[in-house]
Design a protein around this motif. Structure first.
Motif, PDB file in Angstrom:
ATOM      1  N   ARG A   1      -9.404  14.143   2.895  1.00  0.00           N
ATOM      2  CA  ARG A   1      -9.960  12.891   2.365  1.00  0.00           C
ATOM      3  C   ARG A   1     -10.066  12.874   0.837  1.00  0.00           C
ATOM      4  O   ARG A   1     -10.057  11.799   0.216  1.00  0.00           O
ATOM      5  CB  ARG A   1     -11.324  12.614   2.976  1.00  0.00           C
ATOM      6  CG  ARG A   1     -12.421  13.596   2.581  1.00  0.00           C
ATOM      7  CD  ARG A   1     -13.705  13.304   3.331  1.00  0.00           C
ATOM      8  NE  ARG A   1     -14.803  14.202   2.983  1.00  0.00           N
ATOM      9  CZ  ARG A   1     -14.969  15.415   3.474  1.00  0.00           C
ATOM     10  NH1 ARG A   1     -14.098  15.882   4.355  1.00  0.00           N
ATOM     11  NH2 ARG A   1     -15.998  16.165   3.103  1.00  0.00           N
TER      12      ARG A   1
ATOM     13  N   ARG B   1      -7.886  13.953   8.906  1.00  0.00           N
ATOM     14  CA  ARG B   1      -8.111  13.016   7.792  1.00  0.00           C
ATOM     15  C   ARG B   1      -9.282  13.466   6.918  1.00  0.00           C
ATOM     16  O   ARG B   1      -9.228  13.375   5.687  1.00  0.00           O
ATOM     17  CB  ARG B   1      -8.373  11.614   8.332  1.00  0.00           C
ATOM     18  CG  ARG B   1      -7.149  10.915   8.923  1.00  0.00           C
ATOM     19  CD  ARG B   1      -7.535   9.513   9.378  1.00  0.00           C
ATOM     20  NE  ARG B   1      -6.473   8.809  10.046  1.00  0.00           N
ATOM     21  CZ  ARG B   1      -5.534   8.072   9.428  1.00  0.00           C
ATOM     22  NH1 ARG B   1      -5.549   7.977   8.107  1.00  0.00           N
ATOM     23  NH2 ARG B   1      -4.603   7.448  10.123  1.00  0.00           N
TER      24      ARG B   1
ATOM     25  N   SER C   1      -5.689  12.771  -0.477  1.00  0.00           N
ATOM     26  CA  SER C   1      -4.514  12.384   0.303  1.00  0.00           C
ATOM     27  C   SER C   1      -4.719  11.042   0.995  1.00  0.00           C
ATOM     28  O   SER C   1      -5.833  10.521   1.055  1.00  0.00           O
ATOM     29  CB  SER C   1      -4.186  13.459   1.347  1.00  0.00           C
ATOM     30  OG  SER C   1      -4.065  14.742   0.754  1.00  0.00           O
ATOM     31  N   ARG C   2      -3.623  10.509   1.551  1.00  0.00           N
ATOM     32  CA  ARG C   2      -3.667   9.246   2.294  1.00  0.00           C
ATOM     33  C   ARG C   2      -2.664   9.320   3.435  1.00  0.00           C
ATOM     34  O   ARG C   2      -1.523   9.754   3.258  1.00  0.00           O
ATOM     35  CB  ARG C   2      -3.297   8.097   1.340  1.00  0.00           C
ATOM     36  CG  ARG C   2      -3.254   6.710   1.978  1.00  0.00           C
ATOM     37  CD  ARG C   2      -4.602   6.066   2.056  1.00  0.00           C
ATOM     38  NE  ARG C   2      -4.513   4.752   2.711  1.00  0.00           N
ATOM     39  CZ  ARG C   2      -4.277   3.616   2.067  1.00  0.00           C
ATOM     40  NH1 ARG C   2      -4.104   3.620   0.747  1.00  0.00           N
ATOM     41  NH2 ARG C   2      -4.225   2.473   2.737  1.00  0.00           N
TER      42      ARG C   2
ATOM     43  N   GLU D   1       0.819  -1.204   0.000  1.00  0.00           N
ATOM     44  CA  GLU D   1       0.000   0.000   0.000  1.00  0.00           C
ATOM     45  C   GLU D   1       0.858   1.262   0.000  1.00  0.00           C
ATOM     46  O   GLU D   1       0.554   2.230  -0.688  1.00  0.00           O
ATOM     47  CB  GLU D   1      -0.940   0.002   1.208  1.00  0.00           C
ATOM     48  CG  GLU D   1      -2.126  -0.936   1.073  1.00  0.00           C
ATOM     49  CD  GLU D   1      -3.013  -0.579  -0.090  1.00  0.00           C
ATOM     50  OE1 GLU D   1      -3.399   0.605  -0.215  1.00  0.00           O
ATOM     51  OE2 GLU D   1      -3.313  -1.478  -0.896  1.00  0.00           O
TER      52      GLU D   1
ATOM     53  N   CYS E   1       1.068   4.073  -2.989  1.00  0.00           N
ATOM     54  CA  CYS E   1       0.883   5.507  -2.784  1.00  0.00           C
ATOM     55  C   CYS E   1       2.056   6.305  -3.354  1.00  0.00           C
ATOM     56  O   CYS E   1       1.867   7.409  -3.880  1.00  0.00           O
ATOM     57  CB  CYS E   1       0.710   5.811  -1.296  1.00  0.00           C
ATOM     58  SG  CYS E   1      -0.899   5.329  -0.643  1.00  0.00           S
TER      59      CYS E   1
END
Length: 228
Positions: free
Chosen positions: A61, A57, A64-65, A29, A33
């Motif tokens: 949202r 967050r 982004s991560r 993951e 990214c």
């Protein structure tokens, strides 16, 4: 041209099958990214609570991560040296993954991200163990406009309380917190009852990486607590 090592194998032989699969999933993951987002930041945080992080967050949202809590695995994904880094100069990002930190992958312009985190400061109730620079007393006398039914709760928090003419009265002065000393669980609950927000939640950017280019934004990290 940034170098990609998408096919490089990662050794996780010291973990159980279940743990290995979980860690490999995080590695995949993080690398996904790196490929999908143009920028990655390392951030540190102070006095972090779940509800506050959730708000951040939500603000990011759309584009982004966030990754937090698995520094060693994130380092494994990014690479520690020039030989095993996933993209050019990601080893510089790995060097900042120490202590209470996290990764932010984003498509937002750099100045917008920097401005957001520079302005981020939220007053909140202090968790147990927090060290304040001032003493906050709970003096003798009326405890305030509390119902009599709160008497037992105050007693459980170390307050010598009695009912006098329908009012809760403190018979012995105590400190809800003492300057330079960790706040006890009871003290933290008392401060929350009186809505004393003495902690400040902040997040600071330590560095930025974008398409092979690395930028140091700060040095070091701060100790912090994560509480629910």
């Amino acid at each position: 041209m940034p170098r990609s090592q998408r096919n490089q194998k990662v050794s996780l032989t010291k973990t159980s099958k279940k743990g290995r699969e979980l860690k490999q999933g995080i590695v995949s993951e993080v690398r996904k990214c790196v490929d999908e987002y143009p920028s990655v930041y390392v951030f540190s945080f102070v006095n972090l609570r779940s509800k506050l992080l959730k708000e951040v967050r939500l603000d990011f949202r759309e584009d982004s991560r966030f990754f937090m809590g698995k520094n060693k695995v994130m380092i494994l994904a990014l690479g520690k040296s020039e030989q095993d880094e996933y993209q050019d100069n990601l080893r510089q990002v790995s060097k900042r993954l120490k202590g209470q930190v996290g990764l932010l992958f984003t498509r937002r312009p750099a100045e917008e991200v920097k401005t957001y985190f520079k302005a981020l400061a939220v007053a909140d109730h202090a968790p147990p163990g927090f060290v304040h620079d001032e003493t906050i007393p709970l003096p003798t006398g009326s405890l305030g406009d509390w119902p009599v039914s709160m008497m037992e709760q105050f007693r459980k928090l170390g307050v010598v309380v009695e009912v006098e003419e329908g009012v809760l009265v403190n018979r012995k002065a105590i400190n809800m917190c003492t300057a330079g000393e960790p706040i006890s669980p009871e003290g933290a609950k008392l401060l929350a009852l009186y809505d004393k927000k003495i902690a400040t939640f902040t997040m600071s950017l330590l560095c930025r990486w974008s398409e092979g280019e690395f930028e140091a934004l700060a040095e070091g990290t701060d100790d912090a607590m994560v509480t629910e």
